[in-house]
Design an enzyme around this catalytic site. Structure first.
Site, PDB file in Angstrom:
ATOM      1  CG  HIS A 102     -74.910  53.033  73.782  1.00  0.00           C
ATOM      2  ND1 HIS A 102     -73.566  52.918  74.063  1.00  0.00           N
ATOM      3  CD2 HIS A 102     -75.043  52.716  72.457  1.00  0.00           C
ATOM      4  CE1 HIS A 102     -72.926  52.550  72.951  1.00  0.00           C
ATOM      5  NE2 HIS A 102     -73.801  52.419  71.977  1.00  0.00           N
TER       6      HIS A 102
ATOM      7  CG  ASP B 257     -72.677  47.176  69.514  1.00  0.00           C
ATOM      8  OD1 ASP B 257     -73.882  46.952  69.328  1.00  0.00           O
ATOM      9  OD2 ASP B 257     -72.099  48.231  69.177  1.00  0.00           O
TER      10      ASP B 257
ATOM     11  CG  HIS C 211     -71.124  51.742  68.802  1.00  0.00           C
ATOM     12  ND1 HIS C 211     -71.976  51.129  67.910  1.00  0.00           N
ATOM     13  CD2 HIS C 211     -70.706  52.896  68.213  1.00  0.00           C
ATOM     14  CE1 HIS C 211     -72.092  51.879  66.817  1.00  0.00           C
ATOM     15  NE2 HIS C 211     -71.325  52.956  66.975  1.00  0.00           N
TER      16      HIS C 211
ATOM     17  CG  ASP D 178     -72.724  47.749  65.786  1.00  0.00           C
ATOM     18  OD1 ASP D 178     -72.176  46.797  66.386  1.00  0.00           O
ATOM     19  OD2 ASP D 178     -73.198  48.734  66.383  1.00  0.00           O
TER      20      ASP D 178
HETATM   21  O1  V1P Z   1     -72.339  60.002  66.803  1.00  0.00           O
HETATM   22  C1  V1P Z   1     -73.353  60.140  67.464  1.00  0.00           C
HETATM   23  C2  V1P Z   1     -73.689  61.429  68.214  1.00  0.00           C
HETATM   24  C3  V1P Z   1     -74.487  62.361  67.385  1.00  0.00           C
HETATM   25  N1  V1P Z   1     -73.251  63.132  67.130  1.00  0.00           N
HETATM   26  C4  V1P Z   1     -73.295  64.516  67.198  1.00  0.00           C
HETATM   27  C5  V1P Z   1     -72.604  62.412  68.203  1.00  0.00           C
HETATM   28  N2  V1P Z   1     -74.246  59.183  67.579  1.00  0.00           N
HETATM   29  C6  V1P Z   1     -74.136  57.888  66.920  1.00  0.00           C
HETATM   30  C7  V1P Z   1     -74.845  56.875  67.795  1.00  0.00           C
HETATM   31  C8  V1P Z   1     -74.513  55.444  67.488  1.00  0.00           C
HETATM   32  C9  V1P Z   1     -75.281  54.509  68.411  1.00  0.00           C
HETATM   33  C10 V1P Z   1     -74.882  53.061  68.313  1.00  0.00           C
HETATM   34  C11 V1P Z   1     -75.790  52.180  69.138  1.00  0.00           C
HETATM   35  C12 V1P Z   1     -75.314  50.750  69.337  1.00  0.00           C
HETATM   36  O2  V1P Z   1     -74.081  50.684  70.018  1.00  0.00           O
HETATM   37  C13 V1P Z   1     -76.313  49.936  70.204  1.00  0.00           C
HETATM   38  C14 V1P Z   1     -77.683  49.797  69.716  1.00  0.00           C
HETATM   39  O3  V1P Z   1     -75.104  50.109  68.116  1.00  0.00           O
HETATM   40  C15 V1P Z   1     -74.769  57.993  65.565  1.00  0.00           C
HETATM   41  C16 V1P Z   1     -74.217  57.724  64.318  1.00  0.00           C
HETATM   42  C17 V1P Z   1     -72.844  57.301  64.026  1.00  0.00           C
HETATM   43  N3  V1P Z   1     -72.518  57.211  62.752  1.00  0.00           N
HETATM   44  O4  V1P Z   1     -72.085  57.020  64.896  1.00  0.00           O
HETATM   45  N4  V1P Z   1     -76.031  58.363  65.361  1.00  0.00           N
HETATM   46  C18 V1P Z   1     -76.263  58.291  64.019  1.00  0.00           C
HETATM   47  N5  V1P Z   1     -75.152  57.898  63.386  1.00  0.00           N
HETATM   48  C19 V1P Z   1     -77.542  58.583  63.399  1.00  0.00           C
HETATM   49  C20 V1P Z   1     -77.655  58.538  62.011  1.00  0.00           C
HETATM   50  C21 V1P Z   1     -78.885  58.813  61.415  1.00  0.00           C
HETATM   51  C22 V1P Z   1     -79.990  59.119  62.208  1.00  0.00           C
HETATM   52  C23 V1P Z   1     -79.859  59.152  63.580  1.00  0.00           C
HETATM   53  C24 V1P Z   1     -78.649  58.885  64.173  1.00  0.00           C
HETATM   54 ZN    ZN Z   2     -73.192  49.523  68.159  1.00  0.00          ZN
HETATM   55 CA    CA Z   3     -68.403  46.519  72.237  1.00  0.00          CA
END
Ligand code: V1P
Ligand code: ZN
Ligand code: CA
Length: 393
Positions: free
Chosen positions: A157, A192, A194, A281
């Site tokens: 990302h 992945d 995502h 994931d």
């Molecule tokens: O959903 C979001 C943003 C924060 N929201 C307001 C929109 N962020 C996700 C990011 C997911 C990143 C995935 C990375 C990868 O593709 C590559 C390494 O796997 C997110 C989520 C979710 N459930 O989608 N951030 C978090 N959860 C989060 C949870 C706890 C602490 C910090 C972040």
């Molecule tokens: Zn991911």
């Molecule tokens: Ca993907």
């Protein structure tokens, strides 16, 4: 007769010690856990093992903006500054202006919505992740390996001037830029859960890199990009391939779609080298993703690409049920050296206590509803094939 593939593996003991924070889902310890299983199952001796080095600023700046890289490399957390001050350090630690500049943090995506916290060593962590991916590319370029693995990489990302979605430096883009110095065409595959937005964006206007991402899509699932219609621009038109899916993808439907799409991609694009982001994931029971793949199903997708006899750089990525991430990547390392790992987790594994609830390498998965009907999947495949028909590589 099929010749044995030379498999290189990059690892550095340090990478597992970095910490995004107590409440964060990204846990670098999963890389060390993977490594312990690789050692414990005896796969290690079939690999050419390399210690990962830190990528240099110049290497990272092949993709990233200088001001962003400078900011990241100077980052020191407030907690660490407080600690140093309390312990009698009076010397300037960092330009106070930079540290306190909330605007800069926002600009560079640090601390934003807690996805990309500034943590101690964030730059060195990113350098290690990227160093492995660059050197993996170099081994392939020098024909010193057929497959080169860096489970610490795959942070898809990160943007040119901004951290995003748990990723600070886009090791994948830097790795592909290295490969492009020598190879005319690079294929990027991303399983992945995502969308691989940072990599797609970096190569959106070139026909020398085809990016293919399979991902969960819809209902505000992060990052929200990667619809079927996002397919590249200018010379890159049709060279960005997206396979957006609903929750519940199971082995059978995912493997079928993956194989059909990748077969067609290989036929029309004929890459010189493949970069495979193997985010875990997309496995069942992930804490963020909602697919329902088994470790064997995930591994079958990776192994499918070996039949084309093109060198492959294998990278990590996401994965938030960390015991399943280590199981999956150790199993896949095994597959790459023709070992079909199974059975119990070795009792002398230093992380054994983390597997105690389920101490087998392969774990059963519950049936959940697959929200992708056969008709939906046929339609997606049809659209992707239509796009690929337009590719004239
Ligand atoms: O959903 C979001 C943003 C924060 N929201 C307001 C929109 N962020 C996700 C990011 C997911 C990143 C995935 C990375 C990868 O593709 C590559 C390494 O796997 C997110 C989520 C979710 N459930 O989608 N951030 C978090 N959860 C989060 C949870 C706890 C602490 C910090 C972040
Ligand atoms: Zn991911
Ligand atoms: Ca993907």
């Amino acid at each position: 007769m099929e010749t044995k593939k030379r498999v290189a593996y990059f690892y550095n003991n340090e990478i597992g010690n970095y910490n995004y924070g107590k409440l964060h889902l990204m846990n670098p310890k999963r890389i060390s856990m993977t490594h312990s299983l690789i050692v414990g199952y005896g796969v290690y001796k079939d690999l050419d093992v390399y210690t990962t080095r830190e990528a240099t600023k110049e290497e990272i700046m092949q993709f990233h903006d200088q001001d962003y890289v400078e900011y990241l490399s100077n980052y020191v957390s407030s907690t660490k500054i407080d600690f140093l001050r309390k312990n009698g350090c009076n010397a300037p630690i960092i330009d106070e202006e930079t540290k306190n500049d909330v605007e800069k943090k926002r600009q560079y995506g640090i601390d934003v919505q807690a996805d990309c916290p500034g943590f101690d060593g964030v730059y060195t962590f990113s350098q290690l992740s990227t160093g492995g991916s660059i050197d993996a590319a170099h081994l392939i370029i020098n024909n010193a390996a057929d497959i080169a693995i860096n489970w610490g990489g795959g942070l898809h990302h990160a943007k040119k001037g901004e951290a995003y979605g748990f990723c600070y430096v886009n090791d994948i883009v830097v790795c592909i830029l290295e490969l492009l110095k020598v190879f005319p065409r690079v294929l990027y595959i991303d399983i992945d859960v995502h969308h691989g937005d940072g990599v797609e964006e970096a190569f959106f206007t070139t026909n020398r890199v085809m990016t293919v991402s399979f991902h969960e899509f819809g209902e505000d699932f992060f990052p929200g990009t990667g619809g079927l219609n996002s397919s590249g621009e200018g010379l890159g038109k049709n060279y960005a391939v997206n396979v957006p899916l609903r929750p519940g993808m199971d082995d059978e439907s995912y493997k079928q779609l993956f194989k059909n799409v990748m077969n067609k991609v290989m036929e029309v694009f004929r890459p010189d080298v493949v970069v495979f982001q193997t985010g875990a994931d997309s496995l069942a029971n992930d804490k963020i993703g909602h697919f329902n793949l088994s470790i064997r199903g995930h591994g079958e997708c990776l192994m499918y690409m070996l039949r084309f006899n093109v060198p492959v750089v294998v990278l990590g990525g996401g994965g938030y049920t960390i015991q399943n991430v280590s199981r999956c990547w150790a199993y896949e390392t095994g597959l790459l050296v023709k070992k079909n790992l199974n059975g119990p987790i070795p009792v002398d594994d230093p992380f054994f206590h983390l597997y105690e609830k389920q101490n087998m390498l392969h774990v059963p998965i519950q049936q959940v509803e697959n929200k992708n009907s056969k008709e939906d999947l046929n339609k997606i495949q049809e659209e992707v094939f239509k796009q690929l028909k337009e590719v004239d590589a």
